[in-house]
Motif scaffolding. Structure first.
Motif, short mmCIF file in Angstrom:
data_model
loop_
_atom_site.label_atom_id
_atom_site.label_comp_id
_atom_site.label_asym_id
_atom_site.label_seq_id
_atom_site.Cartn_x
_atom_site.Cartn_y
_atom_site.Cartn_z
N LEU A 1 29.16 9.65 2.97
CA LEU A 1 30.39 9.33 3.69
C LEU A 1 31.06 10.55 4.31
N ARG A 2 30.26 11.56 4.60
CA ARG A 2 30.78 12.72 5.33
C ARG A 2 30.65 12.44 6.82
N LEU A 3 31.72 12.73 7.56
CA LEU A 3 31.73 12.51 8.99
C LEU A 3 30.80 13.50 9.68
N ILE A 4 29.88 12.99 10.49
CA ILE A 4 28.94 13.83 11.24
C ILE A 4 29.40 14.00 12.68
N THR A 5 29.66 12.88 13.35
CA THR A 5 30.11 12.94 14.75
C THR A 5 31.12 11.83 15.02
N THR A 6 31.89 12.07 16.04
CA THR A 6 32.83 11.08 16.55
C THR A 6 32.63 11.01 18.06
#
Length: 187
Positions: free
Chosen positions: A170-175
């Protein structure tokens, strides 16, 4: 497998159906309890866990105290209820809109965490959550990444769409935020 709403008196109940390749009804089950009162208790998504073969339906219901509940039902392939997961305070938890599974059988439920995603093991135990300050309408798992898609409407009535990519932890990679079309745009 299909999920929808069926009227039972003044109440809406979740209807889960198993159909064959010709779409002939094989079996159906109604999901509800005596505390449900709302005519539009709604399952928003239904997916099959590729590891366990269990069916997960996610959505909401309203109880007889007029409180919204985030609701997850896990069924076996014969539509027997294996487990229900019920969160009474939707303001804290959100209303789940979508579920997807990674290759290890973990479930990712969009919007169960208010403006974010929750991760469950294949037995339905909550193992992680991430608040992302956005509303997500769809979750898709691919190549062991979780794609969360949604949109928000601005005061001028123009919607802005976005996709967030997370890893299995659940770590944000891209937006990615799609550019807003103009009011005169054909998009």
């Amino acid at each position: 497998y299909l999920a929808g709403i069926r009227k039972k008196g003044d109440m809406g109940v979740w209807r889960i159906e198993k159909r064959d390749l010709n779409l002939t009804l094989v079996k159906s089950v109604d999901i509800y309890s005596s505390s449900w009162i709302h005519p539009f208790n709604t399952p928003f998504d239904l997916e099959i866990n590729p590891v366990s073969g269990q069916i997960w339906a996610v959505g909401y219901y309203v109880d007889n105290r007029v409180r919204f509940h985030a609701y997850i039902v896990i069924l076996d392939k014969d539509l027997n209820v294996v487990q229900t997961i019920d969160y009474e305070r939707c303001r804290e938890y959100g209303i789940p809109t979508s579920v997807c599974f990674d290759s290890a059988g973990y479930a990712y439920v969009a919007n169960l965490v208010s403006s974010g995603v929750a991760k469950f093991d294949s037995k339905g135990n909550l193992v992680g959550k991430a608040a992302l300050d956005k509303t997500f309408l769809r979750a898709v798992c691919t190549y062991d990444k979780v794609l969360l898609m949604g949109y928000e409407e601005s005061k001028d009535g123009i919607a802005s769409s976005y996709i967030y990519t997370l890893d299995r932890d659940l770590r944000l990679i891209t937006t990615f935020v799609f550019p807003k079309p103009s009011k005169n745009s054909s998009l």
